[in-house]
Design an enzyme around this catalytic site. Structure first.
Site, mmCIF file in Angstrom:
data_model
loop_
_atom_site.group_PDB
_atom_site.id
_atom_site.type_symbol
_atom_site.label_atom_id
_atom_site.label_comp_id
_atom_site.label_asym_id
_atom_site.label_seq_id
_atom_site.Cartn_x
_atom_site.Cartn_y
_atom_site.Cartn_z
ATOM 1 N N GLU A 136 0.907 -1.310 0.077
ATOM 2 C CA GLU A 136 -0.130 -0.053 -0.021
ATOM 3 C C GLU A 136 0.966 1.357 0.175
ATOM 4 O OE1 GLU A 136 -3.082 0.556 -0.242
ATOM 5 O OE2 GLU A 136 -3.386 -1.815 -0.400
ATOM 6 N N SER B 26 -26.197 -18.696 -35.275
ATOM 7 C CA SER B 26 -26.893 -17.682 -36.377
ATOM 8 C C SER B 26 -27.170 -16.524 -35.835
ATOM 9 C CB SER B 26 -28.194 -18.654 -36.924
ATOM 10 O OG SER B 26 -27.379 -19.817 -37.544
#
Length: 771
Positions: free
Chosen positions: A104, A375
């Site tokens: 951090e 399709s």
């Protein structure tokens, strides 16, 4: 030689001017720096008044619940059930403290609250990466933000954050600040602080954590939900390894400790059950969107009021339709289903079903799944063709085709789903209606697969699309949400929209943080939009989408089925709403005789039957959409002149399936077909002729402009075919080999030749001049 008396004075004059300008610049710079320092000093002084001198008085800010609302006012989820146990820094193991600092804020013990070096480093890294990946907030800044400040992303709030961090550093030691931070930060799954995180994830107190477990917890703070080992174990392990690597590089652990921790397996406790959310798949999707913008910890800390686009009554209908549809087809080996409904004018997501049971399998097929669309992808191929000057009435051959695969020395034979071929040149409109694979591949080949990919991306598909002709048959991996986005453009007149799940985000006191508006981009011409809409209407009226015809009036759509029936789709729409339905299995298990029409169609229909009236009611109450949508709607109105020109250029006839000529009343089977006016047949069927009729006498006249059938008394005189001769019973007939494309006498170059029977005085006399 004497020097010119005028040479040096101008030089000295310029030097004096330059020095004067430099002095002014220096003075202004010092004034600006002084003002900035004074402003920052005043800000730090004012912020320091907020920070108590006694560490025991530094209370953690109470967690305010975040609520998520549907567009019709239903609370979908309430977040912020706080689980916190405060512990002293001495009870927190050193490896967890070091892991937190390593990932951090590695300069935590050196800076004064904010880190100028870290800011420069993150800016450079973000510029190199081309996006915002690295932040520069220190541990102290994060603590200041979590305890004192709101979630608004403004410059003023950032300055307050820096000032508060400096004030905290002046009043407290580094150890005190780190203790506050480790007890305050959110670690996901409702855990606030390291003690709760240790108990929730590993079923042990924090002081018993191993190095591997400590590194795992330290890595959660950036993205508590995404890196949670409960949600994504691989991501959690990857993040843990990053933390361990940082600790090794900073000298906090040895190489042997690194290797041992990296190789160890995570032994997790039981996953806590989520609160019973309404529309849980949609809530999960919303949290991901909000978390990416505001940070996941802010969702649980900040008491946000999140207003969404979902209609809850519509969502209940969708949930029921999918559950019942899947259950009804278990015998066909259908195991899972998904549904997405969107407003095509705005992209607002109105309903989302990612599966049949969120609490059993939290994988959202609608957004995370990537089944092959089959399709349902074909309309994109035809859009590319229409945009490149092809017409719905152009013809391509439906016959076996062999495709050479470049660079691989392989060949591909695309087949129709039925393994049957008409071996004739078929109109594109009819080919899409009947989902003919060979024609779709030939169209993609003619227009170019790169052109197809270009329009797929323009319509909203972000998935990787390989430039192979199999893409024309839907071989890519695309989520139902992306496919819904594509069909929105077919429904709204050719405008690409982006999916929108949020309408507004506000703070707990009602202050608006952000409002969301739709964006539309024109991606196809008005003529193309009209034609593809007409072609998708034909799919429902006379093609593979016929099973949904009775559910909703004026429906358009397309079916899709992948090889071995592993996935089935139906995506259909009205002008008010677009809905995509998918069924399949979590694993690629083939289903049994499952197609887009027979399984997805009924699910789609049962949802749309109730969703369309609900959407119309919503639109009526809303009055109008955003300004962009109103502008788009006005632009997509086609001028009457163009509509008239298009009507004059085509003719719709009823065609005998046997002869390909204009059908008579006695023709056993026929279909409706639209032709370019100069290519329409002019002769009635000469096979299915009543005994007392002449071969060319129509059994039922047809209005060739509108396609409706009219009696001779009502048919416009201008539409009666004047080339037909008077009735006669003595005419002779001949068989002629003609070109199927032109109707003229075939020559040796014509690609498709048919034998047709003509009355002798009506037989073609000209040789085909096209081939």
């Amino acid at each position: 030689m004497r020097m010119s008396p005028h040479k040096n004075p101008p030089v000295r004059k310029h030097r004096r001017m330059a020095l004067k300008i430099l002095r002014w610049i220096t003075l202004l710079f010092l004034v600006a720096v002084g003002a900035a320092l004074g402003l920052m000093g005043g800000l730090v002084w004012s912020m320091s008044r907020m920070v108590p001198a006694n560490p025991n008085q530094l209370n953690f800010r109470p967690v305010e619940s975040t609520r998520i609302f549907s567009s019709d006012g239903v609370v979908l989820a309430t977040l912020g059930d706080e689980k916190r146990s405060v512990v002293k820094l001495d009870d927190i193991p050193q490896n967890l403290q070091q892991a937190t600092v390593a990932i951090e804020d590695k300069r935590f013990y050196d800076h004064i609250g904010f880190d100028p070096i870290g800011i420069v480093r993150s800016v450079v890294a973000n510029i190199r990466g081309g996006q915002y990946d690295q932040g520069a907030s220190t541990i102290t800044q994060q603590l200041a933000r979590n305890v004192y400040l709101s979630n608004k992303k403004t410059l003023a709030r950032k300055l307050q954050e820096v000032a508060l961090a400096m004030a905290l550093e002046r009043k407290f030691t580094k150890q005190q600040i780190l203790e506050f931070y480790l007890n305050e930060v959110y670690y996901g799954s409702g855990a606030y602080g390291v003690q709760s995180a240790a108990r929730i994830y590993f079923r042990k107190p924090v002081n018993d954590l191993t190095l591997s477990e400590a590194a795992t917890i330290a890595g959660l703070t950036q993205r508590p939900t995404s890196y949670s080992p409960f949600n994504n174990l691989d991501a959690a392990i990857g993040r843990r390894n990053v933390v361990l690597r940082n600790m090794l590089e900073q000298g906090k652990i040895s190489q042997s400790e690194f290797d041992e921790a990296r190789a160890s397996k995570l032994r997790l406790g039981p996953k806590p059950r989520n609160e019973r959310w309404k529309a849980p798949f949609f809530v999960q999707y919303v949290l991901k969107q909000v978390g990416a913008e505001y940070g996941e910890s802010n969702i649980y800390h900040g008491g946000l009021q999140i207003y969404t686009t979902l209609d809850y009554r519509m969502q209940e209908t969708a949930d029921q339709a999918v559950r019942e549809g899947v259950a009804r087809n278990r015998w066909r080996r259908v195991g899972e289903g998904a549904l997405v409904a969107m407003d095509p004018q705005t992209g607002f997501v109105r309903a989302m079903v990612g599966g049949t049971d969120f609490y059993q399998r939290q994988f959202n097929v609608a957004t995370q799944g990537t089944p092959q669309p089959g399709s349902t992808f074909k309309p994109i191929v035809y859009v590319a063709a229409l945009q490149n000057n092809m017409s719905p009435y152009d013809r391509m051959e439906d016959s076996p085709i062999l495709i050479n695969i470049p660079g691989k020395g392989a060949k591909w034979w695309p087949e129709n789903y039925t393994h049957r071929y008409t071996r004739s040149r078929m109109q594109l409109k009819r080919a899409l209606a009947n989902s003919v694979n060979t024609v779709a591949v030939r169209v993609a080949k003619a227009v170019g697969i790169d052109e197809v990919i270009k329009y797929a991306h323009a319509l909203g598909i972000t998935s990787q699309l390989d430039p192979t002709l199999s893409l024309a048959l839907g071989s890519a991996a695309i989520s139902p949400l992306q496919m819904s986005q594509v069909y929105c453009a077919f429904a709204n007149g050719g405008y690409a929209v982006k999916p929108v799940c949020l309408s507004k985000i506000a703070t707990s006191d009602g202050s608006t943080l952000k409002e969301y508006t739709p964006t539309l981009t024109k991606v196809m011409s008005d003529e193309t939009a009209t034609n593809i809409d007409m072609m998708l209407r034909a799919v429902v009226q006379e093609g593979t989408g016929a099973p949904v015809r009775g559910y909703v009036a004026e429906a358009r759509g397309k079916t899709g089925t992948t090889s071995e029936d592993r996935s089935a789709w139906f995506i259909g729409y009205t002008k008010e709403i677009v809905t995509a339905v998918w069924v399949g299995n979590p694993t690629p298990i083939p289903m049994n005789q499952v197609w887009g029409g027979n399984v997805c169609g009924p699910i789609w229909g049962s949802f749309m039957r109730q969703a369309v009236p609900r959407q119309r009611e919503y639109l009526a109450k809303k009055g109008s959409h955003s300004k962009q949508v109103v502008a788009a709607a006005s632009e997509q109105q086609e001028p009457p002149r163009r509509r008239a020109q298009r009507a004059e250029s085509t003719v719709t006839l009823r065609i005998c399936d046997t002869t390909g000529l204009i059908a008579r009343r006695r023709c056993p089977s026929w279909h409706t077909e639209t032709f370019k006016r100069n290519e329409a047949p002019s002769v009635y069927c000469d096979v299915h002729v009543p005994h007392n009729d002449t071969p060319n006498e129509p059994s039922q006249d047809q209005d060739t402009t509108s396609g409706a059938y009219a009696s001779p008394e009502t048919q416009p005189v201008s539409e009666i075919r004047t080339e037909q001769p008077a009735r006669t019973r003595s005419a002779a007939y001949v068989n002629v080999l003609v070109c199927a494309d032109t109707g003229m006498i075939a020559n040796t170059n014509c690609p498709h030749v048919v034998r047709r029977r003509y009355r002798e005085d009506l037989q073609p006399t000209q040789l085909c001049n096209r081939h």
